[in-house]
Write an enzyme that holds these catalytic residues in place. Structure first.
Site, PDB file in Angstrom:
ATOM      1  N   ARG A 104       0.835  -1.191   0.000  1.00 53.78           N
ATOM      2  CA  ARG A 104       0.000   0.000   0.000  1.00 53.78           C
ATOM      3  C   ARG A 104       0.875   1.248   0.000  1.00 53.78           C
ATOM      4  NH1 ARG A 104      -5.300   1.308   3.235  1.00 53.78           N
ATOM      5  NH2 ARG A 104      -5.445  -0.935   3.414  1.00 53.78           N
ATOM      6  N   THR A 108      -0.776   7.634  -1.249  1.00 58.88           N
ATOM      7  CA  THR A 108      -2.087   7.507  -1.925  1.00 58.88           C
ATOM      8  C   THR A 108      -2.976   6.456  -1.249  1.00 58.88           C
ATOM      9  OG1 THR A 108      -1.330   5.755  -3.400  1.00 58.88           O
ATOM     10  CG2 THR A 108      -0.984   8.030  -4.147  1.00 58.88           C
ATOM     11  N   ASP A 200      -4.040  -9.947  12.294  1.00 57.31           N
ATOM     12  CA  ASP A 200      -3.276  -9.862  11.048  1.00 57.31           C
ATOM     13  C   ASP A 200      -2.932 -11.283  10.586  1.00 57.31           C
ATOM     14  OD1 ASP A 200      -0.875  -9.824   9.301  1.00 57.31           O
ATOM     15  OD2 ASP A 200      -1.060  -7.657   9.581  1.00 57.31           O
ATOM     16  N   ASP A 203       0.848 -12.062   9.920  1.00 55.87           N
ATOM     17  CA  ASP A 203       1.624 -12.183  11.160  1.00 55.87           C
ATOM     18  C   ASP A 203       1.322 -13.502  11.865  1.00 55.87           C
ATOM     19  OD1 ASP A 203       2.977  -9.822  10.887  1.00 55.87           O
ATOM     20  OD2 ASP A 203       1.664  -8.672  12.221  1.00 55.87           O
TER      21      ASP A 203
HETATM   22  N1  URA Z   1      -5.627  -7.983   6.914  1.00 61.30           N
HETATM   23  C1  URA Z   1      -5.518  -8.833   7.960  1.00 61.30           C
HETATM   24  O1  URA Z   1      -4.604  -9.649   8.014  1.00 61.30           O
HETATM   25  N2  URA Z   1      -6.430  -8.758   8.941  1.00 61.30           N
HETATM   26  C2  URA Z   1      -7.466  -7.894   8.933  1.00 61.30           C
HETATM   27  O2  URA Z   1      -8.290  -7.891   9.858  1.00 61.30           O
HETATM   28  C3  URA Z   1      -7.577  -7.008   7.820  1.00 61.30           C
HETATM   29  C4  URA Z   1      -6.633  -7.079   6.834  1.00 61.30           C
END
Ligand code: URA
Length: 209
Positions: A104, A108, A200, A203
Site C-alpha cells: 500500500r 495515496t 493480522d 503475522d
Molecule cells: N488484513 C488482515 O490480516 N487482517 C485484517 O483484519 C484485515 C486485513
C-alpha cells in the site's frame, strides 16, 4: 452481479473459530488454514468441467470422467495468501501457482504491484485468487486488475474472512468475479482490521509482529 458464496460447512466453521482465538499459535493457525482451504477448495471446484476418458479396470474397458482441459491457476496475494496454497494444490496437484505482490502506497493508500509471476496460459485456466482476509478490497481489486490485464477470463476470489465493505467494493469494480468466503464478519474498524476477525493473518501465519 457476481455471487457471494458462504462456505458454511460445520467443519469449516469449527476450524475458523479455532483460528480466531488469540491463543492459537502459528503452527496450529497454519494447519487450520490449510485444512479450511482444502474444504473451501472442494466447493470452489464444484463446477469444473468434466470429460470422459477410456480406461481399463481390472474387470473391463470402460469410460470414466476426468477434469477437462487446462486445470486451475492458484494466485496467492503475498504474503498471507501463501497460507492457502497448500490446501488447494493438495486437492488439484496439476494446478499452476502464480504470485502477485502488492503494497500500500503510504501517500495515496492505493495498492502498488511489486511482484507478479503468473502461468503463461492464464486465459485458458480458471484462475483462483486466494487471500485469507478481504478487508477494504483494495488488494483484491488490484490483483483481479492484474490478472485481467494479463488475459485471465475466468476468475474467482477465495477469502477466509470478509468484511461487508470489502465484498461491496470488489463487486463494484469486478462484478463478474464470484467470491467464496467462510465468514462475512461485522465490519472494518478504524485501523482497517476486520471485526471480530482474527487479527493480522500474515503475522499469525508467519509468527511475525
Ligand atoms: N488484513 C488482515 O490480516 N487482517 C485484517 O483484519 C484485515 C486485513
Amino acid at each position: 452481479m457476481s455471487k457471494v458464496i458462504v462456505t458454511d460447512h460445520p467443519l469449516i466453521q469449527h476450524k475458523l473459530t479455532l483460528m480466531r482465538k488469540v491463543t492459537t499459535g502459528s503452527k496450529d493457525f497454519r494447519e487450520l488454514l490449510t485444512e479450511i482451504s482444502m474444504l473451501m477448495g472442494y466447493e470452489v471446484t464444484r463446477n469444473l468441467p468434466l470429460e470422459e476418458t477410456e480406461i481399463e479396470t481390472p474387470i473391463v474397458k470402460t469410460k470414466s470422467k476426468v477434469i477437462a482441459g487446462k486445470k486451475l491457476g492458484i494466485v496467492p496475494i503475498l504474503r498471507a495468501g501463501l497460507g492457502m496454497v497448500e490446501g488447494f494444490v493438495t486437492l488439484v496437484p496439476s494446478a499452476r501457482v502464480g504470485h502477485v505482490g502488492l503494497y500500500r502506497d503510504p501517500e495515496t493508500l492505493k495498492p502498488v504491484e511489486y511482484y507478479c509471476k503468473l502461468p503463461q496460459d492464464i486465459e485458458e485456466r480458471e484462475m483462483i485468487i486466494v487471500d485469507p482476509m478481504l478487508a477494504t478490497g483494495g488488494s483484491a481489486i488490484a490483483a483481479i486488475d492484474v490478472l485481467k490485464e494479463k488475459g485471465a477470463k475466468n476468475i474467482k476470489l477465495v477469502n477466509l474472512v470478509a468484511a461487508p465493505e470489502g465484498i461491496a467494493e470488489v463487486q463494484k469494480y469486478h462484478n463478474d468475479v464470484d467470491i467464496y468466503v467462510a465468514s462475512i464478519d461485522e465490519k472494518l474498524n478504524d485501523h482497517g482490521y476486520i471485526v471480530p476477525g482474527l487479527g493480522d493473518a500474515g503475522d499469525r501465519i508467519f509468527g511475525t509482529k
